[in-house]
Write an enzyme that holds these catalytic residues in place. Structure first.
Site, PDB file in Angstrom:
ATOM      1  N   CYS A   1      -0.203  15.334  -6.046  1.00 36.10           N
ATOM      2  CA  CYS A   1      -0.866  14.226  -7.452  1.00 36.10           C
ATOM      3  C   CYS A   1      -2.006  13.449  -6.847  1.00 36.10           C
ATOM      4  CB  CYS A   1       0.639  13.652  -7.712  1.00 36.10           C
ATOM      5  SG  CYS A   1       0.118  12.079  -8.586  1.00 36.10           S
TER       6      CYS A   1
ATOM      7  N   LYS B   1       1.515  -1.413  -0.149  1.00 38.82           N
ATOM      8  CA  LYS B   1       0.031  -0.157   0.196  1.00 38.82           C
ATOM      9  C   LYS B   1       0.910   0.721   0.302  1.00 38.82           C
ATOM     10  CE  LYS B   1      -2.706  -0.564   3.424  1.00 38.82           C
ATOM     11  NZ  LYS B   1      -3.693   0.337   4.345  1.00 38.82           N
TER      12      LYS B   1
ATOM     13  N   CYS C   1      -2.855  12.075  -9.672  1.00 36.62           N
ATOM     14  CA  CYS C   1      -3.632  11.040 -11.055  1.00 36.62           C
ATOM     15  C   CYS C   1      -2.228   9.890 -10.795  1.00 36.62           C
ATOM     16  CB  CYS C   1      -2.561  12.234 -12.305  1.00 36.62           C
ATOM     17  SG  CYS C   1      -1.767  12.520 -12.429  1.00 36.62           S
TER      18      CYS C   1
ATOM     19  N   CYS D   1       2.684  16.868  -6.751  1.00 38.60           N
ATOM     20  CA  CYS D   1       2.328  17.022  -8.504  1.00 38.60           C
ATOM     21  C   CYS D   1       3.929  17.843  -9.495  1.00 38.60           C
ATOM     22  CB  CYS D   1       1.396  17.820  -8.777  1.00 38.60           C
ATOM     23  SG  CYS D   1       1.220  18.272  -9.904  1.00 38.60           S
TER      24      CYS D   1
HETATM   25  S1  FES Z   1      -1.386  15.458 -10.267  1.00 39.86           S
HETATM   26 FE1  FES Z   1      -0.407  13.937 -10.736  1.00 39.86          FE
HETATM   27  S2  FES Z   1       1.584  15.114 -11.550  1.00 39.86           S
HETATM   28 FE2  FES Z   1      -0.309  16.634 -11.532  1.00 39.86          FE
END
Ligand code: FES
Length: 128
Positions: free
Chosen positions: A95, A78, A97, A106
């Site tokens: 981040c 995890k 994503c 990020c």
């Molecule tokens: S939200 Fe993942 S790099 Fe910006």
């Protein structure tokens, strides 16, 4: 255009009419090895066209079938990050994503991810 015309109007119909496709379901069980061998290229082409069509028209956002995290610290059971609030500057972007090389922070990689996947993810920004 003549070669294409001949292919569409003559060659393909002749090829298809020569395939040993039975008229009944039971006929499939009576096909011999030679018949099946003649059908292999036909089904390979149909399978290829189907595959390319599916890859082309399938919804791009199939994230519910995929891992959210493509590559970050996959050796861990995890991924957990603990950040002390005193260590944050006036503004810190985290981040969401899972594409950042500086995860959990990020690095702007979400922009490329969004362009390539028709997505709209972005960081969470913590401000003091
Ligand atoms: S939200 Fe993942 S790099 Fe910006």
């Amino acid at each position: 255009m003549h070669p294409i015309s001949t292919l569409v109007k003559t060659s393909i119909p002749n090829y298809l009419s020569g395939l040993p496709i039975p008229d009944t379901i039971g006929g499939w069980f009576k096909l011999g090895v030679k018949d099946w061998a003649a059908l292999v290229p036909f089904f390979a082409v149909i399978g290829g066209i189907s595959f390319v069509t599916f890859r082309t028209v399938k919804p791009r956002n199939t994230s519910h079938f995929q891992s959210v995290n493509p590559s970050i610290r996959k050796d861990e059971a995890k991924v957990v990050d603990i950040v002390n609030i005193e260590d944050l500057g006036d503004s810190t972007a985290f981040c969401r994503c899972w594409r950042s090389a500086k995860f959990p922070y990020c690095d702007g990689s979400h922009g490329r991810h969004n362009r390539e996947n028709c997505d709209n993810t972005g960081p969470v920004v913590i401000k003091k």
